[in-house]
Every structure is written in C-alpha cells, then in structure tokens.
Motif scaffolding. Structure first.
Motif, short mmCIF file in Angstrom:
data_model
loop_
_atom_site.label_atom_id
_atom_site.label_comp_id
_atom_site.label_asym_id
_atom_site.label_seq_id
_atom_site.Cartn_x
_atom_site.Cartn_y
_atom_site.Cartn_z
N PHE A 141 0.83 -1.20 0.00
CA PHE A 141 0.00 0.00 0.00
C PHE A 141 0.87 1.25 0.00
N TYR A 142 1.92 1.28 0.83
CA TYR A 142 2.79 2.46 0.86
C TYR A 142 3.50 2.64 -0.49
N ALA A 143 3.82 1.53 -1.15
CA ALA A 143 4.39 1.63 -2.50
C ALA A 143 3.38 2.25 -3.47
N ALA A 144 2.12 1.85 -3.33
CA ALA A 144 1.07 2.41 -4.18
C ALA A 144 0.89 3.90 -3.92
N VAL A 145 0.99 4.30 -2.65
CA VAL A 145 0.91 5.72 -2.30
C VAL A 145 2.02 6.49 -3.00
#
Length: 412
Positions: free
Chosen positions: A141-145
């Motif tokens: 998720f943080y990568a997607a952010v």
C-alpha cells in the motif's frame, strides 16, 4: 530564509490573488514540531512503566495529557495552512471548479490513506484470512501511495500516467485482498477513518466553510460555534434521533474536528491577514484574547461535555485549540521578534515533507513486523523508553532530511 507572507482582507474571492508568495517560518516551525512530537508519542504507545500523563487518557477520564493534544495540533496546523493554500491556487489561475477539484482531491487522498491504514490495525484485520502477511500488504500500500502521490519525473507524460494509474490499480487489488472482522469475512471498511482520514474530512469541510465566510473573522467564529452546537445537538438527542434527524446529526465527530481546523484558520488570519496598521504586539493581544475565549468556552461546556479525546468533546476541542494558539504566540515572538530562527532547521525537514514524516515510522514498523524484529524490552520501558522514543523521533527526522535531498516526497 523563509519569508513571512501576508494575507489580504477577503471581501470577495477574486481578490485572493493578492496573496504574497513565500512560506511562513513560524507556521513551518509549528508544523515541524507537531510531527516531531507525533513520531515520539506514537512510538511511546508500547512503552510500559511510565506515568499515565505520557499516554492517551481513557475515554471517560475527563482529562487530557499532552499526548492528547498532538492530534489537535495536526488539525490546527491544517487550518493555519488553508488560507495560504487556497490563495496560492487562485494566484496560479485556478477558477472555482479547479479549486474545488483540488480541495476534493487532497481530501480524498487523506481519506483513502486513513482507511487503508486503520484497516491494517490488529483490531480490524484478520491475519489468518489474508492472502499475504498484513505487513507485506501494508508495504505494498505504501508503495502504491508513492506511485500515485509521489513527486517524481517519469521520462514521458504517458509513462507518468501509467505509473500513477498502476498505483491506483494496486490499491484496488489490495482492497480486494483485504480480509477483516472476527472471522475474516469482512472487506475494507471506513472503521473510524484513521487519523489521516479524520484530517481529510475536517480539511474538506473547513475549506468549504472558509470560502463561504470570505475570510471574515466574525463569520468564522460563528461557524466554529456552529460546529460546537452541531455536536451538542447530536448529544442532546442521543440515540433517540431517528430517520432524517439521525442522518443529519450523524457527523458530530467531523464537526468537532472541524472546529479545531477553523480555530487554526482564525489564528492564521489574526497574524497574517494584510492589515498594515496593526502591530505584531496588537496581533499577540488578539491571539491571546482568542485563546482566553476558547479556554473559557471549553471549561464552561465541561459540565455537559467532559474532556475526552476519544469522544472528541467540545471541551477537549476548545482547550486543545487554545493551547495551539498559545504555542503559536510563543513561536511568533521567538522567531519574528527575538529572531531565534536557527533551531527551526532541525524540524524543517518534517515541515517540508509532512506526509513522508508521518508514514515513514509505519513503513519501518511494517518492515520490522514482517521480519520478526523488535526493539529490546529495556528500550520500551520506563524513563529509558521515553528517551529512546525521543531519539527514535529525531532519527526519523534525520532520515526525512536525507529523503528530501533525494527528492523522495509526497504531494497531494
């Protein structure tokens, strides 16, 4: 040196493009200090053997610790930034529709981040039903952010769109993979929106109210009082409200948080609205009068609404906002009048890159959890635990300063 900007008197929105360009050093200092303390107190959550004043107070305690004032400081600094942000967008040529789109996009980004992050908490996720470890899910998720809201320059506009849409697609996939609830049958849900989500809603509402007010202080004060009255109306009806009344009064928490954001807007206008005849000492006096009014109102409401961060009571909101005003008065005097500015460089990395500062400890926590690592118990107990958490917060700010140099940033 960061220059202090001034705000125009807001008679009508078209005059907003008179805003002078520049950043405001006391606001940057306030923002940086808030994020430094935030990292510190978040890390202290797991520290044992310390006074309750280093922890969040229980919901029914009718009390607050300094830890309970950190989230309000987030909201307050969001409010202080709203006039500058809106004026800057208009100065760049945004029309009404473009401005509203920008506001909604920023709010949506915060709400989405908040919802994903709150669902990763152990109270909601069902690890046994997840297709991958929750720590790995969080890291993706943080990568997607980073893909969606990261500041980076792709070789071409087409590739930039592909990367950002790829981040959106990854979030969609992660939402489908999520499993929560007691038996793992529940999907991604708002829960209590998470800290970023609550900020996103309060930001959205406050931006709309600020534009409706045209920046007029009496109107903003009335709107702040209206938020308190809305909360009180919900409390008065309680569970007895049904139908349309229940729906209309169901957003009492968002109204409470918006009152703190509006207090930040008012404080920003007191100090930075362009009023050449008013001296800084006169602005101090107005700000202190504001703080006194908030304190008086907070204690006056306390018999009906005991102080509680968990319930977001008006007494907690007003007293927290008063404390924030007091802090900003000190920062104005220290930085503008005394000229003590050198120390701000220590917290400025967080002020310049607040989202990365907020998310980085969660990334570190997810990596450590996935790897099965943990801090030695001695570093999470007593006075040594408090000191270690302070050192950890300083290390996070140092890391953010390095990330700033490498242009690792998030912008919404």
């Amino acid at each position: 040196m960061i220059a202090t900007a001034a705000l125009p008197r807001l008679a009508v929105l078209p005059r907003l493009n008179e805003l002078q360009r520049g950043r405001v050093l006391p606001i940057d200092a306030f923002r940086g200090l808030t994020f430094l303390v935030m990292v510190w107190v978040n890390e202290m959550h797991g520290v044992t053997g310390i006074s309750r004043w280093w922890k969040h107070m229980p919901a029914d305690a009718d009390a607050m610790s300094f830890v309970d004032a950190v989230f309000p400081a987030f909201l307050f600094i969001v409010g202080m930034s709203i006039p500058f942000a809106i004026h800057a967008r208009i100065a760049k040529g945004d029309g009404w529709a473009a401005l509203q789109g920008h506001i909604v996009w920023r709010a949506l980004a915060l709400i989405v981040m908040g919802v994903f992050m709150v669902n990763a908490e152990e109270d909601y996720v069902h690890p046994a039903s997840m297709a991958l470890p929750v720590e790995a899910w969080s890291l993706l998720f943080y990568a997607a952010v980073g893909l969606v809201w990261g500041v980076y320059r792709a070789p071409s506009p087409a590739l930039d769109r592909v990367l950002r849409l790829g981040g959106v697609a990854l979030m969609g996939l992660l939402a489908l993979l999520y499993r929560g609830g007691p038996d793992g049958s529940q999907g991604l849900a708002p829960q209590w929106w998470g800290i970023l989500g609550l900020i996103g809603w309060a930001y959205l509402i406050a931006c709309m109210l600020y534009q409706l007010s045209r920046g007029r202080l009496p109107v903003l004060w009335a709107m702040l009082a209206g938020c308190v009255a809305y909360y009180a109306a919900h409390a008065a009806l309680g569970d007895g409200a049904t139908g349309l009344a229940a729906t209309l009064l169901s957003q009492d928490g968002h109204a409470a948080h918006t009152s703190i954001v509006l207090a930040g807007v008012i404080c920003a206008l007191i100090y930075h609205e362009r009023q050449d005849a008013r001296t800084l000492d006169q602005r101090h006096a107005r700000a202190l009068a504001m703080a006194a009014a908030l304190v008086a109102a907070g204690f006056a409401l306390r018999p009906w609404f005991p102080i509680s961060k968990i319930y977001a009571t008006p007494s907690w909101c007003l007293l927290s906002a008063a404390g924030c005003v007091g802090v900003y008065v000190v920062l104005q005097a220290l930085i503008v009048q005394v000229g003590a500015t050198g120390w701000v460089a220590w917290v400025e990395p967080a002020a310049n890159n607040p989202l990365v500062t907020y998310l980085l400890p969660f990334v570190i926590g997810a990596v450590m959890g996935w790897a099965g690592w943990g801090w030695p118990p001695a570093l999470k107990d007593g006075t040594l635990g408090i000191a270690f958490c302070a050192l950890y917060a300083a290390a996070v700010l140092w890391a953010v300063s390095r990330l700033n140099r490498w242009n690792v940033r998030l912008k919404i």
